[in-house]
Design a protein around this motif. Structure first.
Motif, PDB file in Angstrom:
ATOM      1  N   ARG A 141      -1.474 -50.258  49.691  1.00  0.00           N
ATOM      2  CA  ARG A 141      -2.721 -49.567  50.000  1.00  0.00           C
ATOM      3  C   ARG A 141      -2.383 -48.151  50.437  1.00  0.00           C
ATOM      4  NH1 ARG A 141      -5.419 -48.237  54.069  1.00  0.00           N
ATOM      5  NH2 ARG A 141      -4.053 -49.226  55.582  1.00  0.00           N
ATOM      6  N   LEU A 142      -3.200 -47.194  50.016  1.00  0.00           N
ATOM      7  CA  LEU A 142      -2.941 -45.796  50.287  1.00  0.00           C
ATOM      8  C   LEU A 142      -4.231 -45.093  50.673  1.00  0.00           C
ATOM      9  CD1 LEU A 142      -0.786 -43.271  49.207  1.00  0.00           C
ATOM     10  CD2 LEU A 142      -2.765 -43.092  47.743  1.00  0.00           C
ATOM     11  N   ARG A 143      -4.135 -44.192  51.650  1.00  0.00           N
ATOM     12  CA  ARG A 143      -5.289 -43.387  52.067  1.00  0.00           C
ATOM     13  C   ARG A 143      -4.744 -42.082  52.627  1.00  0.00           C
ATOM     14  NH1 ARG A 143     -10.647 -43.472  53.634  1.00  0.00           N
ATOM     15  NH2 ARG A 143     -11.105 -42.380  55.568  1.00  0.00           N
ATOM     16  N   GLY A 144      -5.444 -40.979  52.382  1.00  0.00           N
ATOM     17  CA  GLY A 144      -5.020 -39.696  52.931  1.00  0.00           C
ATOM     18  C   GLY A 144      -5.805 -38.544  52.343  1.00  0.00           C
ATOM     19  N   VAL A 145      -5.361 -37.321  52.678  1.00  0.00           N
ATOM     20  CA  VAL A 145      -6.046 -36.093  52.262  1.00  0.00           C
ATOM     21  C   VAL A 145      -5.118 -35.299  51.353  1.00  0.00           C
ATOM     22  CG1 VAL A 145      -7.106 -33.944  53.054  1.00  0.00           C
ATOM     23  CG2 VAL A 145      -7.283 -35.979  54.458  1.00  0.00           C
ATOM     24  N   ILE A 146      -5.670 -34.829  50.221  1.00  0.00           N
ATOM     25  CA  ILE A 146      -4.891 -33.985  49.313  1.00  0.00           C
ATOM     26  C   ILE A 146      -5.603 -32.652  49.120  1.00  0.00           C
ATOM     27  CG2 ILE A 146      -3.765 -35.872  48.090  1.00  0.00           C
ATOM     28  CD1 ILE A 146      -5.830 -35.548  45.849  1.00  0.00           C
ATOM     29  N   VAL A 202     -16.123 -36.479  44.217  1.00  0.00           N
ATOM     30  CA  VAL A 202     -16.178 -37.881  44.618  1.00  0.00           C
ATOM     31  C   VAL A 202     -16.276 -38.757  43.370  1.00  0.00           C
ATOM     32  CG1 VAL A 202     -17.552 -39.622  45.828  1.00  0.00           C
ATOM     33  CG2 VAL A 202     -17.198 -37.372  46.861  1.00  0.00           C
ATOM     34  N   GLY A 203     -15.453 -39.791  43.338  1.00  0.00           N
ATOM     35  CA  GLY A 203     -15.435 -40.716  42.209  1.00  0.00           C
ATOM     36  C   GLY A 203     -14.335 -40.426  41.206  1.00  0.00           C
ATOM     37  N   ASP A 204     -13.785 -39.210  41.208  1.00  0.00           N
ATOM     38  CA  ASP A 204     -12.689 -38.897  40.291  1.00  0.00           C
ATOM     39  C   ASP A 204     -11.447 -39.691  40.690  1.00  0.00           C
ATOM     40  OD1 ASP A 204     -14.269 -37.161  38.882  1.00  0.00           O
ATOM     41  OD2 ASP A 204     -13.321 -35.332  39.631  1.00  0.00           O
ATOM     42  N   VAL A 205     -10.598 -39.941  39.713  1.00  0.00           N
ATOM     43  CA  VAL A 205      -9.377 -40.714  39.936  1.00  0.00           C
ATOM     44  C   VAL A 205      -8.175 -39.786  39.806  1.00  0.00           C
ATOM     45  CG1 VAL A 205      -7.954 -42.607  39.057  1.00  0.00           C
ATOM     46  CG2 VAL A 205     -10.444 -42.839  39.100  1.00  0.00           C
ATOM     47  N   VAL A 206      -7.232 -39.937  40.723  1.00  0.00           N
ATOM     48  CA  VAL A 206      -5.979 -39.189  40.696  1.00  0.00           C
ATOM     49  C   VAL A 206      -4.837 -40.193  40.836  1.00  0.00           C
ATOM     50  CG1 VAL A 206      -6.013 -38.701  43.176  1.00  0.00           C
ATOM     51  CG2 VAL A 206      -4.706 -37.233  41.680  1.00  0.00           C
ATOM     52  N   SER A 207      -3.766 -40.001  40.080  1.00  0.00           N
ATOM     53  CA  SER A 207      -2.599 -40.880  40.177  1.00  0.00           C
ATOM     54  C   SER A 207      -1.666 -40.358  41.253  1.00  0.00           C
ATOM     55  CB  SER A 207      -1.852 -40.942  38.848  1.00  0.00           C
ATOM     56  OG  SER A 207      -2.647 -41.579  37.872  1.00  0.00           O
ATOM     57  N   VAL A 208      -1.208 -41.258  42.107  1.00  0.00           N
ATOM     58  CA  VAL A 208      -0.309 -40.890  43.195  1.00  0.00           C
ATOM     59  C   VAL A 208       1.050 -41.537  42.928  1.00  0.00           C
ATOM     60  CG1 VAL A 208       0.126 -41.007  45.674  1.00  0.00           C
ATOM     61  CG2 VAL A 208      -2.219 -40.743  44.829  1.00  0.00           C
ATOM     62  N   TYR A 209       2.108 -40.720  42.920  1.00  0.00           N
ATOM     63  CA  TYR A 209       3.466 -41.226  42.838  1.00  0.00           C
ATOM     64  C   TYR A 209       3.978 -41.395  44.263  1.00  0.00           C
ATOM     65  CZ  TYR A 209       3.544 -40.018  37.880  1.00  0.00           C
ATOM     66  OH  TYR A 209       3.279 -39.938  36.535  1.00  0.00           O
ATOM     67  N   ALA A 257      -3.283 -45.517  41.186  1.00  0.00           N
ATOM     68  CA  ALA A 257      -4.486 -44.752  40.866  1.00  0.00           C
ATOM     69  C   ALA A 257      -5.393 -44.806  42.087  1.00  0.00           C
ATOM     70  CB  ALA A 257      -5.180 -45.348  39.649  1.00  0.00           C
ATOM     71  N   SER A 258      -5.759 -43.639  42.589  1.00  0.00           N
ATOM     72  CA  SER A 258      -6.581 -43.554  43.783  1.00  0.00           C
ATOM     73  C   SER A 258      -7.863 -42.798  43.467  1.00  0.00           C
ATOM     74  CB  SER A 258      -5.830 -42.829  44.900  1.00  0.00           C
ATOM     75  OG  SER A 258      -4.642 -43.518  45.209  1.00  0.00           O
ATOM     76  N   ARG A 259      -8.912 -43.156  44.160  1.00  0.00           N
ATOM     77  CA  ARG A 259     -10.227 -42.564  43.920  1.00  0.00           C
ATOM     78  C   ARG A 259     -10.555 -41.560  45.027  1.00  0.00           C
ATOM     79  NH1 ARG A 259     -13.613 -44.328  40.361  1.00  0.00           N
ATOM     80  NH2 ARG A 259     -12.614 -46.352  40.242  1.00  0.00           N
ATOM     81  N   VAL A 260     -11.160 -40.443  44.656  1.00  0.00           N
ATOM     82  CA  VAL A 260     -11.638 -39.466  45.629  1.00  0.00           C
ATOM     83  C   VAL A 260     -12.875 -40.070  46.292  1.00  0.00           C
ATOM     84  CG1 VAL A 260     -12.588 -37.151  45.979  1.00  0.00           C
ATOM     85  CG2 VAL A 260     -10.764 -37.513  44.294  1.00  0.00           C
ATOM     86  N   ILE A 261     -12.839 -40.223  47.626  1.00  0.00           N
ATOM     87  CA  ILE A 261     -13.969 -40.836  48.327  1.00  0.00           C
ATOM     88  C   ILE A 261     -14.785 -39.825  49.126  1.00  0.00           C
ATOM     89  CG2 ILE A 261     -12.942 -43.138  48.447  1.00  0.00           C
ATOM     90  CD1 ILE A 261     -12.121 -42.491  51.347  1.00  0.00           C
ATOM     91  N   GLU A 262     -14.202 -38.630  49.339  1.00  0.00           N
ATOM     92  CA  GLU A 262     -14.933 -37.597  50.073  1.00  0.00           C
ATOM     93  C   GLU A 262     -14.307 -36.243  49.766  1.00  0.00           C
ATOM     94  OE1 GLU A 262     -15.592 -36.231  54.713  1.00  0.00           O
ATOM     95  OE2 GLU A 262     -15.065 -38.311  54.302  1.00  0.00           O
ATOM     96  N   VAL A 263     -15.147 -35.213  49.634  1.00  0.00           N
ATOM     97  CA  VAL A 263     -14.663 -33.849  49.422  1.00  0.00           C
ATOM     98  C   VAL A 263     -15.154 -33.009  50.589  1.00  0.00           C
ATOM     99  CG1 VAL A 263     -14.687 -31.832  47.911  1.00  0.00           C
ATOM    100  CG2 VAL A 263     -14.729 -34.118  46.915  1.00  0.00           C
ATOM    101  N   GLU A 264     -14.222 -32.362  51.283  1.00  0.00           N
ATOM    102  CA  GLU A 264     -14.561 -31.524  52.423  1.00  0.00           C
ATOM    103  C   GLU A 264     -15.014 -30.150  51.930  1.00  0.00           C
ATOM    104  OE1 GLU A 264     -11.346 -31.559  55.225  1.00  0.00           O
ATOM    105  OE2 GLU A 264     -11.553 -33.715  55.575  1.00  0.00           O
TER     106      GLU A 264
END
Length: 178
Positions: free
Chosen positions: A125-130, A29-36, A95-102
């Protein structure tokens, strides 16, 4: 004996420390990942009708002195067609932030980017699961690898206002006058 220059606490926080040789992909949580975001949608619907009917009645009367012929005919045909085509394309990097880790390691991400171009405000705006295995070594992920992806692109300004239909046009269209 502890001198004034020594400390019993470490300068490194073990909970957040990652050494230089460690994998620097997002994982908590809090890490940043770049999404293309590379999305293209295309839909096409087409319908056609063609119907024809005809009726032809002929009546004739012959006598030795005269000949009467009458003919009555009716015909109708109907041809119609319609086509709807819709095309959409979005290309962006967010750039998207991790908001929850399952518990299984999958991460919910969320990101937003706002651009202003010639007075036009555009927001994506972007939201989803990776999944961790979908994150590349350079800490990027492609949008088609996002599960439950919710990608929204909106614009507010002169360009988007000019594409809206006027109230009079919508009224005429509702009354089927256009």
């Amino acid at each position: 004996m502890v001198s004034a220059f020594q400390s019993e606490e470490s300068l490194i926080d073990p909970a957040s420390y990652r050494n230089l040789a460690a994998d620097h992909r997002a994982y908590r949580v809090g890490d940043v990942v770049s999404v293309y975001v590379l999305e293209t949608t295309r839909a096409k619907s087409q319908a056609a009708t063609d119907a024809a009917s005809g009726l032809d009645v002929r009546v004739g009367l012959d006598s030795p002195s005269t000949r009467y012929n009458a003919r009555l005919g009716m015909g109708a045909s109907n041809t119609g067609g319609a086509q709807t085509t819709r095309l959409g394309e979005v290309r962006a990097q967010i750039a998207s932030r991790v908001i929850e880790v399952e518990p299984d390691g999958r991460m919910w991400i969320e990101g937003e980017q706002v651009l202003r171009i010639n007075g036009e405000r555009q927001q994506i705006r972007l939201r989803g699961v990776i999944r961790p295995e979908d994150i590349a070594a350079d800490n990027t992920v492609l949008s088609h690898r996002i599960a439950d992806a919710d990608i929204e692109l909106t614009g507010v300004g002169v360009v988007s206002e000019s594409t809206r239909q006027s109230l009079v046009y919508r009224l005429f269209k509702w009354l089927r006058l256009m």
